[in-house]
Design a protein around this motif. Structure first.
Motif: not given
Lengths: 270, 270
Positions: A201-205, A214-217, A233-237, A240-243
């Motif tokens: 949950d913390a990682l998704a936040a 902001p659309d991370t699931t 990161v999983m999104t409905e799109r 992806a990867y982020t930092r």
């Protein structure tokens, strides 16, 4: 020394899925520099492949062991072996070091090429080079003092770092020598497993508030270094990867827990 | 093609324990040739380090993936990458392949260097080379048909095989091309574990009667290939290694069980 983004100068897989871009700029995407990545890879191994020149000027690839003296590879090779004869006749040399595999696709793994020329260390450097090699290659105690073995220090002129598909950069010998290997990533496996098992949950936040998605699931951590966290990161799109950069650069793995707690607080607006 | 003994031309560890010689000649110490050892190592991997020449004629070591076409390495590299530019300008190349590690001392593990020059395959060979690369490197499907990637076949002129400390031999490109990779050793791990767990008495009998060590107290199997078994032998004189050749050369791992049963019968005089 950090570089926030990198040119994808070639190598993107062809019909791989399209990666959705962030919806806003990540807050802090600090990463290790190419020189730091290279120093970390060099420090993670004690064997590599050396390229030398034969008497005819042909390239010759051979397996070697090495230690590190302020980042400079220290080789110990037999003068009777082909690579030993090659170095004695022409000091030009290159060393390819491949980090321990983390992906099943070989080209997704990190590696470096170091190029320069070798010199025989003398005086105080000779003793330091001998110690550096023995520290990295315990079995060298059986042959390092043989008369037909020579210690060579590779003076680094330039370095090519490839972090995987589309992550690559060249750096100078001076920048490589001035950089430090990562103090966090070699000891981060346990922390990564803990973050993914107990703090999803913390990682998704973090991905939503700090990572530009902001659309991370859901989000999972794929890497940690002194500058921050790599998140998948999983999104409905799509995926992806982020930092997520740390508020300040860590100097030890001991600081990892408090730094990730602080990131969690920031992500939750606390 | 077998060679019963090999010159230890350098590299014996210095103050390692002395190895007791056999008390009589082993009955059959047939082993793979250097060319066969090299083909087996090449077939065991799909990544290696390539040595090429830069525009200045300097050596350049770089990580590559490869497939095999009748033993010839097939590379698929980007023309934008340094090694791709190097090959396009000068076809001389060398490839170092390191077998999966079985020993903690890096130099105790097996590796080969292949040297020759690269060519772009054409016609039927182009299709075969493409298939060979894709068979070995699944992820290449994403980029193998990109216009900036080139398939190169390494024409093998000479090969250096190093089996570990003191086991090394050079071989020609012709012998390498004519040899076949071992059909038994890649699938032998289970058989080795079974022999050591359940048939230690049979291994000790082989070492005493067939391996030249009648004073064997215990023996364990350290390797299996088409020509026979490698045994580590304990005697009151110290630890040694010997070779137990099969009565005939195996063509498949399926023949391993009957061949070891026959060796056991011979060792027990049955």
């Amino acid at each position: 020394m950090t570089s926030g983004s990198r040119a994808r100068d070639h190598g993107d897989p062809g019909d791989a899925p399209t990666i959705p871009p962030p919806l806003r700029e990540p807050v802090n995407s600090a990463r290790p520099s190419a020189a730091e990545e290279a120093r970390t890879i060099a420090a993670s191994m004690n064997s590599a492949t050396l390229a030398t020149l034969t008497a005819e000027g042909d390239p010759w690839a051979s397996f070697v062991t090495y230690g590190l003296l302020d980042g400079a590879p220290v080789l110990c090779v037999s003068n009777l072996a082909e690579h030993g004869r090659n170095l004695a006749a022409d000091p030009r040399a290159s060393l390819a070091i491949v980090a321990p595999a983390t992906e099943s696709d070989p080209l997704a793994n990190a590696r470096i090429t170091i190029a320069g020329h070798v010199e025989r260390p003398t005086g105080a450097e000779q003793a330091a080079a001998r110690d550096a090699h023995l520290t990295a290659v315990e079995a060298a105690k059986y042959y390092i003092d043989y008369s037909d073995f020579t210690l060579w220090v590779l003076r680094v002129a330039r370095v090519r770092w490839v972090g995987g598909y589309g992550r690559m950069e060249s750096t100078s010998g001076a920048d490589y020598s001035a950089a430090q290997p990562d103090p966090v990533s070699p000891q981060a496996a346990g922390a990564i497993a803990h973050l993914n098992a107990d703090h999803a949950d913390a990682l998704a936040a973090m991905a939503r508030e700090l990572g530009g998605y902001p659309d991370t699931t859901t989000a999972s951590c794929t890497g940690v270094d002194r500058y921050g966290l790599d998140l998948r990161v999983m999104t409905e799109r799509g995926m992806a990867y982020t930092r997520i950069g740390f508020p300040s650069v860590l100097t030890s793995a001991d600081e990892l827990r408090s730094a990730t707690v602080e990131l969690t607080c920031r992500a939750r607006g606390k």
